[in-house]
Write a protein that holds these residues in place. Structure first.
Motif, mmCIF file in Angstrom:
data_model
loop_
_atom_site.group_PDB
_atom_site.id
_atom_site.type_symbol
_atom_site.label_atom_id
_atom_site.label_comp_id
_atom_site.label_asym_id
_atom_site.label_seq_id
_atom_site.Cartn_x
_atom_site.Cartn_y
_atom_site.Cartn_z
ATOM 1 N N SER A 56 40.018 33.922 57.740
ATOM 2 C CA SER A 56 39.851 32.698 58.542
ATOM 3 C C SER A 56 38.368 32.294 58.613
ATOM 4 O O SER A 56 38.057 31.107 58.613
ATOM 5 C CB SER A 56 40.452 32.848 59.939
ATOM 6 O OG SER A 56 39.771 33.835 60.679
ATOM 7 N N ASP A 57 37.459 33.278 58.667
ATOM 8 C CA ASP A 57 36.024 32.956 58.623
ATOM 9 C C ASP A 57 35.659 32.306 57.290
ATOM 10 O O ASP A 57 34.905 31.339 57.248
ATOM 11 C CB ASP A 57 35.172 34.218 58.816
ATOM 12 C CG ASP A 57 35.149 34.704 60.255
ATOM 13 O OD1 ASP A 57 35.631 33.970 61.145
ATOM 14 O OD2 ASP A 57 34.662 35.834 60.480
ATOM 15 N N GLU A 58 36.223 32.834 56.215
ATOM 16 C CA GLU A 58 35.951 32.255 54.903
ATOM 17 C C GLU A 58 36.523 30.845 54.806
ATOM 18 O O GLU A 58 35.886 29.940 54.259
ATOM 19 C CB GLU A 58 36.531 33.131 53.791
ATOM 20 C CG GLU A 58 36.200 32.602 52.420
ATOM 21 C CD GLU A 58 36.607 33.528 51.295
ATOM 22 O OE1 GLU A 58 36.322 33.168 50.129
ATOM 23 O OE2 GLU A 58 37.191 34.606 51.554
ATOM 24 N N ALA A 59 37.697 30.637 55.363
ATOM 25 C CA ALA A 59 38.310 29.303 55.347
ATOM 26 C C ALA A 59 37.453 28.308 56.132
ATOM 27 O O ALA A 59 37.284 27.156 55.711
ATOM 28 C CB ALA A 59 39.728 29.367 55.920
ATOM 29 N N ARG A 60 36.904 28.740 57.286
ATOM 30 C CA ARG A 60 36.025 27.863 58.067
ATOM 31 C C ARG A 60 34.774 27.500 57.273
ATOM 32 O O ARG A 60 34.324 26.362 57.295
ATOM 33 C CB ARG A 60 35.646 28.521 59.397
ATOM 34 C CG ARG A 60 36.690 28.334 60.484
ATOM 35 C CD ARG A 60 36.155 28.671 61.870
ATOM 36 N NE ARG A 60 35.841 30.082 62.027
ATOM 37 C CZ ARG A 60 36.743 31.024 62.286
ATOM 38 N NH1 ARG A 60 38.013 30.707 62.419
ATOM 39 N NH2 ARG A 60 36.382 32.277 62.420
ATOM 40 N N TYR A 61 34.207 28.494 56.593
ATOM 41 C CA TYR A 61 33.026 28.240 55.759
ATOM 42 C C TYR A 61 33.365 27.241 54.653
ATOM 43 O O TYR A 61 32.619 26.288 54.415
ATOM 44 C CB TYR A 61 32.505 29.540 55.147
ATOM 45 C CG TYR A 61 31.489 29.316 54.053
ATOM 46 C CD1 TYR A 61 30.201 28.880 54.356
ATOM 47 C CD2 TYR A 61 31.823 29.518 52.713
ATOM 48 C CE1 TYR A 61 29.266 28.662 53.353
ATOM 49 C CE2 TYR A 61 30.886 29.310 51.707
ATOM 50 C CZ TYR A 61 29.616 28.877 52.025
ATOM 51 O OH TYR A 61 28.697 28.657 51.038
#
Length: 198
Positions: A56-61
């Motif tokens: 999810s952090d990667e998706a936000r980035y």
């Protein structure tokens, strides 16, 4: 003849281009521990490779990168340059504990996203870093301030130092970064630009 006309046009554009709006950052007396911390912060030449704790952090980035890339298209037309610039802003801002949107707002005000911007007082690059910083915390290589990652690393590290000096007060830290501490115009301009990048 065409080459001469192109060269003349480039010279006219270079002369007519507005100078960057950087203020005159002040060289301040720094404690040895602060100087060492800043020096160490800029030494690591690791390329900006983001790492993420979870998907999810990667998706936000990825969402941030896509959104900012679309919004910055008019200023940086080349997609590869724009992607590298944004990835480096994100990496260096996060590395220094800064909001990437604030860094984009500062760059907007300081240099209008011009890599080779030089202010009337000699500040250089995207974040308009004064050359004296290369003597204080760097290797005295002033031309490196036109390198994207070097410029962003210096700028983010210096802004972080000013935030720490001002106990987290963004308004005063921005004024100090610009050499206009106590005057509202510059901090207000950066804060307004930051709003546009949130």
């Amino acid at each position: 003849m065409k080459a001469l006309l192109r060269w003349t046009a480039l010279v006219v554009l270079a002369v007519a281009a507005p100078l960057a709006l950087a203020g005159n950052q002040k060289e301040e007396a720094l404690a040895d521990s602060v100087r060492l911390a800043l020096s160490n912060a800029i030494k690591d030449a690791t390329p900006p490779t983001p790492s993420f704790r979870n998907p999810s952090d990667e998706a936000r980035y990825r969402n941030w990168l896509d959104t900012m890339s679309y919004r910055l298209k008019r200023k940086l037309a080349d997609e590869q340059t724009r992607t590298e610039f944004l990835a480096t802003v994100w990496y260096e801002a996060r590395r220094a504990g800064l909001d990437p949107g604030m860094v984009l707002g500062l760059i907007q005000v300081e240099s209008a996203y011009r890599k080779y911007a030089v202010s009337i007082v000699g500040a250089r690059g995207y974040m308009q870093v004064m050359p004296f910083w290369t003597n204080v915390i760097g290797d005295r290589n002033r031309s490196a301030l036109f390198n994207m990652q070097t410029n962003l690393r210096y700028g983010c590290s210096i802004l972080r130092m000013y935030l720490d000096m001002e106990a987290g007060n963004v308004y005063l830290a921005l004024g100090r970064y610009n050499g206009s501490r106590g005057k509202p115009e510059y901090p207000n301009a950066v804060l307004a630009a930051w709003n546009n990048w949130k």
